[in-house]
Design a protein around this motif. Structure first.
Motif, PDB file in Angstrom:
ATOM      1  N   VAL A  54     -19.673 -25.231 -44.452  1.00 41.06           N
ATOM      2  CA  VAL A  54     -18.324 -24.884 -44.922  1.00 41.06           C
ATOM      3  C   VAL A  54     -17.845 -25.908 -45.943  1.00 41.06           C
ATOM      4  CG1 VAL A  54     -15.906 -24.671 -44.216  1.00 41.06           C
ATOM      5  CG2 VAL A  54     -17.704 -23.641 -42.821  1.00 41.06           C
ATOM      6  N   LYS A  55     -18.075 -27.187 -45.657  1.00 46.79           N
ATOM      7  CA  LYS A  55     -17.666 -28.251 -46.583  1.00 46.79           C
ATOM      8  C   LYS A  55     -18.371 -28.089 -47.930  1.00 46.79           C
ATOM      9  CE  LYS A  55     -17.662 -33.298 -47.082  1.00 46.79           C
ATOM     10  NZ  LYS A  55     -18.052 -34.593 -46.429  1.00 46.79           N
ATOM     11  N   TYR A  56     -19.675 -27.789 -47.874  1.00 46.44           N
ATOM     12  CA  TYR A  56     -20.442 -27.626 -49.117  1.00 46.44           C
ATOM     13  C   TYR A  56     -19.929 -26.435 -49.923  1.00 46.44           C
ATOM     14  CZ  TYR A  56     -24.400 -26.823 -52.229  1.00 46.44           C
ATOM     15  OH  TYR A  56     -25.180 -26.627 -53.344  1.00 46.44           O
ATOM     16  N   LEU A  57     -19.685 -25.319 -49.258  1.00 47.61           N
ATOM     17  CA  LEU A  57     -19.217 -24.127 -49.954  1.00 47.61           C
ATOM     18  C   LEU A  57     -17.814 -24.325 -50.520  1.00 47.61           C
ATOM     19  CD1 LEU A  57     -20.496 -21.276 -47.590  1.00 47.61           C
ATOM     20  CD2 LEU A  57     -21.475 -22.044 -49.760  1.00 47.61           C
ATOM     21  N   ASN A  58     -16.971 -25.058 -49.809  1.00 45.15           N
ATOM     22  CA  ASN A  58     -15.638 -25.330 -50.330  1.00 45.15           C
ATOM     23  C   ASN A  58     -15.704 -26.173 -51.598  1.00 45.15           C
ATOM     24  OD1 ASN A  58     -14.140 -23.899 -48.454  1.00 45.15           O
ATOM     25  ND2 ASN A  58     -13.993 -25.617 -47.026  1.00 45.15           N
ATOM     26  N   SER A  62     -14.451 -24.938 -55.332  1.00 45.71           N
ATOM     27  CA  SER A  62     -13.501 -25.669 -56.162  1.00 45.71           C
ATOM     28  C   SER A  62     -14.097 -25.993 -57.520  1.00 45.71           C
ATOM     29  CB  SER A  62     -13.061 -26.954 -55.460  1.00 45.71           C
ATOM     30  OG  SER A  62     -14.168 -27.826 -55.266  1.00 45.71           O
ATOM     31  N   GLN A  63     -15.409 -26.242 -57.551  1.00 44.77           N
ATOM     32  CA  GLN A  63     -16.073 -26.518 -58.821  1.00 44.77           C
ATOM     33  C   GLN A  63     -16.184 -25.267 -59.683  1.00 44.77           C
ATOM     34  OE1 GLN A  63     -19.822 -28.148 -57.555  1.00 44.77           O
ATOM     35  NE2 GLN A  63     -19.016 -30.231 -57.313  1.00 44.77           N
ATOM     36  N   SER A  64     -16.344 -24.101 -59.027  1.00 44.66           N
ATOM     37  CA  SER A  64     -16.567 -22.853 -59.751  1.00 44.66           C
ATOM     38  C   SER A  64     -15.268 -22.196 -60.202  1.00 44.66           C
ATOM     39  CB  SER A  64     -17.357 -21.863 -58.884  1.00 44.66           C
ATOM     40  OG  SER A  64     -18.602 -22.419 -58.518  1.00 44.66           O
ATOM     41  N   THR A  65     -14.231 -22.285 -59.361  1.00 41.44           N
ATOM     42  CA  THR A  65     -13.003 -21.542 -59.646  1.00 41.44           C
ATOM     43  C   THR A  65     -11.807 -22.436 -59.910  1.00 41.44           C
ATOM     44  OG1 THR A  65     -12.383 -21.426 -57.306  1.00 41.44           O
ATOM     45  CG2 THR A  65     -13.832 -19.704 -58.139  1.00 41.44           C
ATOM     46  N   GLY A  68      -7.205 -24.639 -55.860  1.00 42.08           N
ATOM     47  CA  GLY A  68      -6.082 -23.731 -55.697  1.00 42.08           C
ATOM     48  C   GLY A  68      -6.007 -23.250 -54.270  1.00 42.08           C
ATOM     49  N   GLU A  69      -4.908 -22.580 -53.934  1.00 43.15           N
ATOM     50  CA  GLU A  69      -4.743 -22.111 -52.567  1.00 43.15           C
ATOM     51  C   GLU A  69      -5.655 -20.936 -52.282  1.00 43.15           C
ATOM     52  OE1 GLU A  69      -0.720 -21.285 -51.780  1.00 43.15           O
ATOM     53  OE2 GLU A  69      -0.034 -23.349 -52.022  1.00 43.15           O
ATOM     54  N   GLU A  70      -5.913 -20.094 -53.268  1.00 40.65           N
ATOM     55  CA  GLU A  70      -6.757 -18.931 -53.070  1.00 40.65           C
ATOM     56  C   GLU A  70      -8.048 -19.115 -53.846  1.00 40.65           C
ATOM     57  OE1 GLU A  70      -4.800 -15.350 -54.018  1.00 40.65           O
ATOM     58  OE2 GLU A  70      -3.172 -15.637 -52.559  1.00 40.65           O
ATOM     59  N   ARG A  71      -9.159 -19.144 -53.112  1.00 41.97           N
ATOM     60  CA  ARG A  71     -10.457 -19.315 -53.751  1.00 41.97           C
ATOM     61  C   ARG A  71     -11.388 -18.230 -53.231  1.00 41.97           C
ATOM     62  NH1 ARG A  71      -9.886 -25.148 -52.471  1.00 41.97           N
ATOM     63  NH2 ARG A  71     -11.292 -24.773 -50.726  1.00 41.97           N
ATOM     64  N   GLU A  72     -12.261 -17.772 -54.068  1.00 42.11           N
ATOM     65  CA  GLU A  72     -13.198 -16.715 -53.679  1.00 42.11           C
ATOM     66  C   GLU A  72     -14.574 -17.057 -54.206  1.00 42.11           C
ATOM     67  OE1 GLU A  72     -14.013 -11.928 -54.302  1.00 42.11           O
ATOM     68  OE2 GLU A  72     -12.168 -12.851 -55.041  1.00 42.11           O
ATOM     69  N   LEU A  73     -15.547 -16.965 -53.319  1.00 37.16           N
ATOM     70  CA  LEU A  73     -16.943 -17.142 -53.716  1.00 37.16           C
ATOM     71  C   LEU A  73     -17.604 -15.779 -53.762  1.00 37.16           C
ATOM     72  CD1 LEU A  73     -18.444 -20.233 -51.870  1.00 37.16           C
ATOM     73  CD2 LEU A  73     -18.171 -19.908 -54.309  1.00 37.16           C
ATOM     74  N   SER A  74     -18.248 -15.457 -54.844  1.00 40.72           N
ATOM     75  CA  SER A  74     -18.916 -14.162 -54.979  1.00 40.72           C
ATOM     76  C   SER A  74     -20.330 -14.393 -55.477  1.00 40.72           C
ATOM     77  CB  SER A  74     -18.149 -13.281 -55.961  1.00 40.72           C
ATOM     78  OG  SER A  74     -18.777 -12.026 -56.072  1.00 40.72           O
TER      79      SER A  74
END
Length: 290
Positions: A54-58, A62-65, A68-74
């Protein structure tokens, strides 16, 4: 200590290790991640710890998007366009997967399990209109499983100590009908609906699939018959015979049979009746825990 154990368990697989993160995880492309199961509790001693994933994906989000309060990984497939038949493309993808998933210099394959290789070959055949299965709604084709033969002395070492005893057993498990039906319906829709129409439809909704709940049901048991004191070290070939059938081959929508009825069902059928066009999973267990 735990990090060392995880590295040993990973074997020849490549890892992401950069001082801050040390995970059984690699990027197949910029948008596709392959990793070991994110575990918790005792499993976290030798697998990726869920909190670390979870820490890695977060961090990646943050690096990709941006923060911010709303982040989405696709993550979306980005496979190079390889000319030729799907079989050739599949072989290219498997080689590419190996080059990314395994450590440099190793001769091991990324997809090394025979059943996984066969599944990918079946999928390629399906996409190229060489699907051997009958159309949805066709009558069930039944096959009878009378026994399983295992060559070799069986389990040894830690596995033998954990599972215990001279006798081994196998559970047959299969996907719940609701899941299998939904997957097949979606597959048929993808093949029959024009691309421009599909693009206007909502994405495939899998919100009702809870990965915390087992998507497989235990449909039957097979148990080895051990005569006298003969144990695994005395044999080179072992046979497991049907002991119980909990679900008919046609449906898993009804409650499973109780133990006595399941045993009587397997005896009456002279084996375990299976749908020839459905998958089945074999799972080793210790007979006392069936």
């Amino acid at each position: 200590m735990a990090t060392r154990i995880r590295s040993i368990v990973s074997g020849k697989k490549a890892r992401t290790s950069n001082g801050e993160h040390d995970l059984d995880l690699i990027h197949l492309t910029d948008r596709i991640i392959i990793m070991g199961w994110p575990a918790a509790g005792f499993e976290g001693m030798y697998r990726n710890q869920r909190k670390d994933v979870v820490k890695y994906l977060n961090v990646r989000a943050s690096q990709s998007t941006g923060a911010g309060e709303e982040r989405e990984l696709s993550f979306h497939p980005e496979v190079p366009d390889v000319p030729g038949a799907l079989d050739a493309k599949l072989q290219y993808i498997l080689k590419y997967h190996t080059s990314r998933r395994m450590k440099p210099g190793t001769t091991a394959r990324g997809v090394s399990i025979s059943s996984q290789q066969r599944f990918l070959q079946y999928f390629a055949r399906t996409l190229s209109d060489r699907d051997p299965r009958p159309p949805p709604g066709s009558p069930i084709r039944l096959i009878k499983l009378e026994y399983i033969q295992i060559n070799g002395p069986g389990m040894s070492g830690i596995a033998k100590s954990i599972l215990g005893g001279k006798q081994i057993a196998v559970q047959l498990r299969r996907y719940k009908d609701s899941i299998a039906t939904k997957l097949r319906d979606w597959e048929v829709a993808l093949k029959s609906t024009p691309t421009e129409v599909r693009a206007a439809e909502p994405d495939f909704n899998d919100d009702d699939w809870d990965d915390q709940v087992d998507m497989l049901v235990r449909s039957a048991d097979l148990v080895e018959h051990v005569e006298g004191s003969k144990g695994p070290e005395d044999v080179t070939s072992r046979k497991l015979y049907p002991a119980a059938t909990y679900y008919p081959p046609s449906t898993t929508d009804k409650p499973p049979l109780d133990d006595d009825s399941a045993k009587a069902e397997a005896q009456r059928d002279g084996g375990i009746l299976l749908d020839a066009d459905r998958e089945v999973q074999f799972r080793y267990v210790n007979p006392p825990f069936l």
